[in-house]
Design a protein around this motif. Structure first.
Motif, PDB file in Angstrom:
ATOM      1  N   TYR A  81       2.539  -2.383  -4.330  1.00 18.43           N
ATOM      2  CA  TYR A  81       3.807  -2.285  -3.620  1.00 18.43           C
ATOM      3  C   TYR A  81       4.999  -2.779  -4.446  1.00 18.43           C
ATOM      4  O   TYR A  81       6.145  -2.629  -4.026  1.00 18.43           O
ATOM      5  N   ARG A  82       4.728  -3.359  -5.618  1.00 21.80           N
ATOM      6  CA  ARG A  82       5.833  -3.911  -6.419  1.00 21.80           C
ATOM      7  C   ARG A  82       5.611  -3.607  -7.892  1.00 21.80           C
ATOM      8  O   ARG A  82       4.485  -3.708  -8.389  1.00 21.80           O
ATOM      9  N   SER A 184      12.160   1.726  -4.858  1.00 20.73           N
ATOM     10  CA  SER A 184      13.296   1.949  -3.972  1.00 20.73           C
ATOM     11  C   SER A 184      14.467   1.077  -4.433  1.00 20.73           C
ATOM     12  O   SER A 184      14.286  -0.108  -4.734  1.00 20.73           O
ATOM     13  N   ALA A 187      14.957  -1.400  -1.062  1.00 18.92           N
ATOM     14  CA  ALA A 187      13.909  -2.188  -0.408  1.00 18.92           C
ATOM     15  C   ALA A 187      13.708  -3.517  -1.131  1.00 18.92           C
ATOM     16  O   ALA A 187      13.920  -3.629  -2.340  1.00 18.92           O
ATOM     17  N   MET A 196      10.473  -2.716  -5.161  1.00 15.50           N
ATOM     18  CA  MET A 196       9.443  -2.342  -4.199  1.00 15.50           C
ATOM     19  C   MET A 196       9.199  -0.837  -4.210  1.00 15.50           C
ATOM     20  O   MET A 196      10.136  -0.036  -4.270  1.00 15.50           O
ATOM     21  N   VAL A 198       8.162   2.414  -2.328  1.00 15.81           N
ATOM     22  CA  VAL A 198       8.156   2.933  -0.962  1.00 15.81           C
ATOM     23  C   VAL A 198       7.940   4.445  -1.033  1.00 15.81           C
ATOM     24  O   VAL A 198       8.819   5.180  -1.497  1.00 15.81           O
ATOM     25  N   PRO A 199       6.753   4.934  -0.606  1.00 15.97           N
ATOM     26  CA  PRO A 199       5.604   4.158  -0.114  1.00 15.97           C
ATOM     27  C   PRO A 199       4.830   3.522  -1.268  1.00 15.97           C
ATOM     28  O   PRO A 199       5.010   3.911  -2.432  1.00 15.97           O
ATOM     29  N   PRO A 200       3.961   2.546  -0.957  1.00 11.80           N
ATOM     30  CA  PRO A 200       3.120   1.954  -2.009  1.00 11.80           C
ATOM     31  C   PRO A 200       2.133   2.977  -2.563  1.00 11.80           C
ATOM     32  O   PRO A 200       1.872   4.010  -1.946  1.00 11.80           O
TER      33      PRO A 200
END
Length: 210
Positions: A81-82, A184, A187, A196, A198-200
């Protein structure tokens, strides 16, 4: 008859003694193989397969924590996610449970690199944390050597660094694809804003390899 019986008994005894003298003694049972010092885990992701080799002897607490998440299938369906990209092919990617109540386990004792000897080299997996002893179920993978994340008693602050506990042995190209993914721009909060995904990028399953 007695002479014949005695002769046969002596002959049989001599034969047994001769056989005992010529038959090699039984070999001792082989010693059990020592338990391996590492264990491997495969992450099956939307971008491909990543195989991790974990240092269960050098970093036993941190490795055992990761394996609990694997064995209890708490990493199935979570994501990368990051992504923190400092420059081309340098930075790190992060995945984990993000403190989701149904997935997170209690925090663990911190194992600094000065204790384990496992350094933050390219491909190293490490455990994200806030204060020492707060690490739970979020993890980072290095792209490029990052010694600044190792413990360093000469530095200010808690100077204990992060707990590295293994490295990528297959699928570093997948990790780099994750690093290259576009985050993103809005985000995230604080230093994480703009980092982040988005989506992961989905991790379908995480399993030990035999």
């Amino acid at each position: 008859m007695l002479f014949r019986t005695t002769f046969l008994t002596l002959a049989l005894t001599a034969s047994v003694i001769a056989q005992a003298q010529t038959t090699p003694p039984p070999k001792p049972a082989p010693a059990p193989s020592p338990a391996p010092a590492t264990v491997r885990v495969v992450l099956e992701t939307d971008q491909g397969r990543i195989v991790l080799e974990l240092e269960k002897e050098r970093a036993p607490v941190t490795t055992a924590n990761f394996l609990r998440y694997v064995d209890q299938k708490r990493l199935d369906g979570i994501g990368f996610y990051r992504t923190v990209k400092v420059q081309a092919a340098f930075g790190f990617v992060q995945f984990g449970v993000q403190n989701a109540p149904k997935r997170v386990l209690p925090p663990i004792k911190h194992e600094p690199t000065t204790q384990t000897g496992v350094k933050h080299l390219s491909g190293t997996i490490s455990t994200a944390r806030y204060a020492p002893g707060t690490a739970t179920g979020d993890f980072t993978i290095m792209v490029g050597d990052q010694p600044s994340l190792d413990a360093d008693p000469s530095q200010p602050g808690d100077n204990l660094g992060y707990a590295a506990f293994g490295h990528v042995v297959e699928g570093m190209d997948v990790v780099i694809r994750v690093l290259d993914a576009t985050p993103s721009p809005t985000a995230g909060e604080g230093v994480m804003k703009g980092q982040m995904l988005v989506p992961p990028i989905l991790i379908r399953t995480a399993r030990r390899l035999p």
